[in-house]
Design an enzyme around this catalytic site. Sequence first.
Site, mmCIF file in Angstrom:
data_model
loop_
_atom_site.group_PDB
_atom_site.id
_atom_site.type_symbol
_atom_site.label_atom_id
_atom_site.label_comp_id
_atom_site.label_asym_id
_atom_site.label_seq_id
_atom_site.Cartn_x
_atom_site.Cartn_y
_atom_site.Cartn_z
ATOM 1 N N TYR A 22 0.794 -1.231 0.000
ATOM 2 C CA TYR A 22 0.000 0.000 0.000
ATOM 3 C C TYR A 22 0.827 1.282 0.000
ATOM 4 C CZ TYR A 22 -3.509 -3.475 1.283
ATOM 5 O OH TYR A 22 -4.329 -4.579 1.299
ATOM 6 N N HIS A 100 -8.860 0.294 -5.783
ATOM 7 C CA HIS A 100 -7.977 -0.409 -4.845
ATOM 8 C C HIS A 100 -6.562 0.106 -5.032
ATOM 9 C CE1 HIS A 100 -11.132 -3.152 -3.764
ATOM 10 N NE2 HIS A 100 -11.431 -3.231 -5.047
#
Length: 147
Positions: A22, A100
């Site tokens: 991330y 995402h």
Amino acid sequence: MKILVLHGVNLNMFGRRDPRQYGQATLADIDSALEKTASELGVAVTTFQTNFEGEFIERIHRALDDGTDAVVVNAGAWTHTSYAIADAFAMLEVPVVEVHMSNVHAREPFRHFSVLSPVTAGSVAGFGVESYLLGLRAAVSLARQKT
Ligand code: DQA
């Protein structure tokens, strides 16, 4: 034009959570990048994060009546599990774009399936913070086509 950005479960931990997947950006960094792109596009953006599924669903319900023109959603793990959230999105008549940070299709098999896809216009995955910005551009473009 009003765009609602919804961040789901665990996404308040961006910046501290699995940086290999991330990156380093925090949720506040993501929200300020969204604000900047929104002002370039001439739209207003509202962001909302919760770790409580019922609160997330109630925020979607409010979007029925608060003048929201399009939604960008990263539902986190609820993407793969929550028929309740999919049912809530099915009530909306405005476009919903799924985003995402990570490339979910290159990860564990349970992340390859989204229960939200049938009720979203499309999805963007794998580009980190840019996924949100591309998702915002897509949402604005779809909402402008509708008006
Ligand atoms: C995520 C991907 C999901 O599989 C995961 O559960 C998340 C984050 C992403 O942004 O890449 O919480 O939605």
